[in-house]
Design an enzyme around this catalytic site. Structure first.
Site, PDB file in Angstrom:
ATOM      1  N   ASN A 118       8.852  67.304  74.859  1.00 39.86           N
ATOM      2  CA  ASN A 118       9.796  67.142  75.974  1.00 39.86           C
ATOM      3  C   ASN A 118      10.178  68.441  76.673  1.00 39.86           C
ATOM      4  OD1 ASN A 118      11.847  65.272  77.413  1.00 39.86           O
ATOM      5  ND2 ASN A 118      13.091  66.984  76.695  1.00 39.86           N
ATOM      6  N   HIS A 139      10.724  57.838  72.133  1.00 38.16           N
ATOM      7  CA  HIS A 139      11.861  57.088  72.671  1.00 38.16           C
ATOM      8  C   HIS A 139      11.829  55.616  72.255  1.00 38.16           C
ATOM      9  CE1 HIS A 139      13.715  59.934  75.656  1.00 38.16           C
ATOM     10  NE2 HIS A 139      12.565  60.559  75.442  1.00 38.16           N
ATOM     11  N   HIS A 150       5.172  60.722  74.666  1.00 33.49           N
ATOM     12  CA  HIS A 150       6.590  61.038  74.821  1.00 33.49           C
ATOM     13  C   HIS A 150       7.440  59.770  74.844  1.00 33.49           C
ATOM     14  CE1 HIS A 150      10.018  62.660  77.571  1.00 33.49           C
ATOM     15  NE2 HIS A 150      10.377  62.652  76.300  1.00 33.49           N
TER      16      HIS A 150
END
Length: 924
Positions: free
Chosen positions: A779, A588, A583
């Site tokens: 997410n 990101h 994640h």
């Protein structure tokens, strides 16, 4: 004028490619020599003028004609300029208001309304695509001001429209840019400007930007029309402005950034720790030889007092710098603030309870009470809390409605079947349809083999304890070799990523972890079942505890609790890798360099910038928030996950050893993990080895739609590979993304080339996939699946006892109590729940895949707008197909009694925690 232009040798030629679905608006300068020329070195003809014998210069007839024509031409040009038709065009600027303003903002707003009347206005200047041949500068209109600002200052509408009037002449050409000067005290958000009155029709400027006061930022803001141009096609009047705007966005790499700046630059992660507070909060720099990592947005803050290599932190509630246009808009900020308030209240509850009662949950009923009645209500001191504790006004003002805030929503995992999480089939199902469906891989060698260095860890430690005897009874009559060859054995392997860190993790207070391997068998029904879990520890001299053990499905009460504890440790490993690697790192952090480089190297006019724009929204801001509160020293991830302060080091090791951009696309990743094999006869060019693999099934639909849209778009502007190779902005973007943004991998041989149309399609498809569908899949199920902490505890506090351990007796006496003492404490549980609740929440202004702001004018290319609506329609069809799949009883991994439908790839969503919805960007 026509004659003058011919003499000057310049004429604008507008061309449109004749290739099907290939439209470019290119402006070329055509030159030709004038028909008259004078060579000063030719001998001039001489003749006697009179009888006196005096000699005079003779002027050739050609020269006389030339001078006469030039004189006439200049006179005619002057007359035409005087006779040039002047006409008025109207600009309509759309400004977006805040819904709520604080006292200071309201005061400044009224001041601006007053000073606007006396000349401190918002001033616009229109820039032509053409260059003035006299000045060799872009043609400009005279300045115009936005009217009625003071009259409309009290309007409560979300959007307010202001007008301005320009006077231009018929020689102005087409508008290509507009410059805005804000002479007010207060910034304002300029959504768009539309110019009406030109023969070409309305001209649109999609701005979507904050315009700062001239006193803070003296430079005029530059906005371009929605017409896309490759660098070499830029109209002559816009070339300088195009370069100037990019230079403004790059900055000079010096100084501390102000919150109102719009400067995009790179830096390492050197602001995670806070050594000025204590040595325990010191953290290494991530990015460089020791801890390779992607780069983040530079803020330019000064170094800490105790460590010159660390940047001084900004703590909540003070904001972290990101370029002004990257900050959350109001509705997003309000949603985030409301979730933060909820988190504060939820963290306060267990803090109070922990001071009165024991920290551990006593039973499953206490966990259930978090969702049913709220802990404060259960304890009976809610009213006391609001009276006695010095809480912020916003908290006390919510007293009447606080029951909702102080009670957690029931996570989806227990909403259909309260005990689903206990079942082995659900434990296995989540490996392909849960919130971390990207670690499962096909077993190609049994027992599994470690890739760690045997010289460091020793061959004995790396040798698996798994044997054929552990699994042979669970293979439906197959031998182990047959199960491997027939693609029936799969594995979730966290051995290599955790083992190097276990000594340090297990030395922390209240943290205990194994390096786990889980073996799964694919049944004839297409479902998976776990058949063995290997638990590994580093060898410890003087310890009776075995470094490796294998736990298999239970046969009695004791082995049942052992099995549940083993699954909990697997869940803890899984939660850490999910959050820190799949994640945070892979979506990101690894996307941030591409975003920074895009703003620095691709003009807003560049077609590829326009394509990427919606997929970059809010990412820099949410990543800054993560550095401030989530991945920081003693932040949420360190507090709530087993790895503690070593979490980012695990993330760095994964970046160094595992991350490859060329494997981040869905098909490549599935093939790498052995979950699919290439097959040209299949719809997506590959065959899944687990046919009912919800993440992959739905993901391939979205991947294919994204790829088709990107290919349609790219082929529109790049007719051949030469255009890609000579596109200076495009090549600079990709080069900087690699060589600066991912500097620690700059020499890797796996980076894709950017030389062909297919290269560009592949690169952009991967970026869009990561920003949208991949991030959504990882997410938005965090609270629905992880909000019930026993399902996949983020942290474990005790190892599984064996008969030689002193703890074994207490385990045998009360296994449930031992189970809960191994789980996160009440405080850790509720803190984690509050955070994943926030991370799983869609804000009202979310923009989902197939949507974008100002859908009909984001580009001036009508065929691309039509193609985008086609892409949007395809996304709608995919959503209906996913709904159909979730109702298909033959798909047992997403349909059945107590089985959650797989909706994490369903494109649309309502606001809130919905366990569905695919936003365009990494926005939370």
């Amino acid at each position: 004028m026509a004659l003058a232009n011919e003499i000057m040798g310049s004429r604008l030629i507008f061309e449109r490619s004749s290739l099907p679905f290939q439209s470019r608006f290119s402006i070329k300068k055509r030159t030709q020599k004038t028909q008259f020329s004078i060579n000063p070195f030719e001998p001039r003809p001489m003749r006697a003028a009179n009888n006196s014998g005096s000699i005079v210069a003779a002027i050739s007839e050609d020269l006389v004609k030339t001078l006469r024509i030039n004189t006439v031409g200049r006179k005619q040009e002057k007359e035409e300029e005087e006779k040039a038709v002047k006409f008025k065009v109207r600009a309509v600027a759309t400004v977006r208001n805040k819904n709520k303003e604080d006292f200071k903002e309201t005061l400044v707003k009224h001041l601006d309304a007053f000073t606007d009347k006396i000349g401190r206005n918002v001033v616009l200047e229109l820039i032509s695509t053409e260059v003035d041949p006299k000045t060799n500068e872009p043609k400009k209109s005279k300045a115009a001001v936005l009217k009625d600002w003071s009259k409309k200052s009290n309007l409560k509408a979300e959007r307010v429209h202001y007008s301005a009037e320009f006077t231009v002449d018929s020689a102005f050409g087409s508008p290509g840019a507009i410059m805005v000067t804000n002479k007010h005290q207060k910034e304002f958000f300029l959504e768009s400007i539309t110019i009406e009155g030109f023969a070409c029709g309305p001209v649109h400027f999609p701005c979507n930007s904050w315009v700062q006061s001239q006193k803070d930022h003296p430079s005029k803001r530059i906005f371009f029309t929605n017409q896309p141009y490759l660098p070499n096609e830029t109209p002559s009047g816009l070339r300088t402005l195009r370069e100037k705007e990019l230079a403004n966005l790059r900055g000079n790499g010096k100084g501390e950034r102000k919150l109102s700046d719009r400067i995009y630059d790179f830096d390492v992660y050197n602001d995670i720790g806070n050594p000025d507070i204590s040595r325990e909060l010191s953290r290494p720099t991530f990015g460089g030889r020791d801890f390779p990592y992607p780069r983040r947005c530079r803020t330019g803050r000064s170094s800490t007092d105790t460590d010159l290599m660390s940047e001084r932190r900004v703590e909540k509630p003070l904001p972290m710098y990101v370029p002004r246009d990257e900050q959350f808009e109001e509705s997003k900020q309000n949603t985030f603030a409301a979730c933060r308030l909820k988190a504060v209240l939820h963290n306060l509850i267990p803090s109070l309870k922990a001071s009165i009662l024991a920290e551990d949950f006593a039973n499953f009923g206490e966990i259930d009470s978090l969702y049913k009645e709220g802990l404060l209500l259960k304890l009976g001191f809610q009213d006391d809390m609001f009276k006695k504790f010095p809480l912020p006004k916003i908290v006390t003002s919510l007293h009447k409605s606080s029951e909702g805030l102080l009670r957690y929503d029931t996570p989806k995992i227990v909403s259909k079947d309260k005990y689903a999480w206990l079942r082995d089939d659900e434990f296995a199902r989540q490996a392909i349809a849960g919130i971390n469906p990207v670690n499962i891989e096909r077993v190609t060698t049994y027992p599994p083999v470690s890739n760690l260095d045997p010289e460091i860890y020793g061959p004995g430690l790396l040798h698996s304890a798994l044997t054929e005897d552990h699994i042979i009874g669970h293979l439906d009559g197959l031998t182990v070799q047959q199960a491997v060859e027939r693609n029936r054995l799969f594995m979730v392997d966290y051995h290599d990523i955790y083992l190097p860190f276990l000594d340090r993790i297990n030395s922390l207070d209240g943290r205990k972890a194994y390096a786990t391997r889980t073996i799964l068998f694919l049944t004839r029904l297409g479902t998976l079942k776990p058949i063995a879990i290997e638990l590994s520890l580093p060898s410890q001299s003087g310890s009776n505890r075995k470094s490796k053990r294998v736990v298999t499905p239970p046969v009695d009460a004791t082995s049942n609790w052992m099995w549940q504890l083993a699954k909990a440790h697997v869940g803890s490993n899984d939660a850490g890798v999910h959050q820190l690697v799949n994640h945070w790192l892979r979506t990101h952090a690894c996307l941030e360099p591409f975003i920074l480089a895009a703003h620095r190297q691709l003009s807003a006019m560049h077609p590829i910038f326009k394509l990427l724009d919606p997929h970059m929204r809010y990412t820099l801001e949410i990543n800054a928030v993560a550095r401030q509160t989530l991945i920081s020293a003693d932040g949420v991830i360190e507090s709530c996950f087993t790895a503690g302060q070593y979490g980012l080091e695990i993330s760095s090791a994964a970046y160094k050893n595992k991350w490859r951009f060329d494997m981040e696309g869905l098909p490549a990743d599935l093939i790498r993990r052995g979950m699919a094999v290439p097959d040209s006869t299949q719809p997506h060019g590959l065959k899944l080895l687990v046919e009912d693999y919800p993440y992959a099934n739905d993901g391939l639909l979205l991947w294919s739609a994204i790829q088709t849209w990107v290919r349609t778009y790219v082929e529109r502007y790049y007719a051949n590979s030469n255009l890609i190779q000579t596109d200076t902005e495009l090549q600079a973007w990709y080069s900087e993304s690699i060589n600066v943004g991912h500097a620690d991998h700059r020499d890797a041989d796996w980076w894709p080339e950017l030389s062909t149309v297919e290269d560009l399609v592949s690169i952009i498809t991967t970026i869009v996939w990561l920003a949208s569908a991949q991030h959504a899949a990882l997410n938005f199920g965090q609270y629905p699946y992880g909000g019930y902490v026993p399902n996949r505890p983020p942290l474990m506090r005790r190892l599984i006892p064996d008969e030689s351990d002193p703890e074994f007796a207490s385990f045998m006496e009360d296994p449930q109590k031992y189970f809960f003492s191994s789980m996160p404490s009440l405080l850790q549980t509720t803190k984690f729940m509050a955070v994943v609740d926030t991370l799983s929440t869609h804000s009202p202004d979310e923009e989902y895949i197939g949507e974008r702001q100002q859908p009909s004018i984001w580009t001036g290319d009508a065929e691309i707008v039509d193609a985008f609506y086609g892409f949007s329609a395809e996304i709608g069809r995919i959503e209906k197909e996913i709904e159909k799949r979730n109702s298909d009883p033959s798909r047992r991994n997403r349909c059945g009694a107590g089985v959650l439908p797989y909706e994490l790839m369903a494109p649309s969503s309502e606001p809130g925690v919905t366990c569905r919805g695919v936003p365009n960007s990494v926005s939370i």
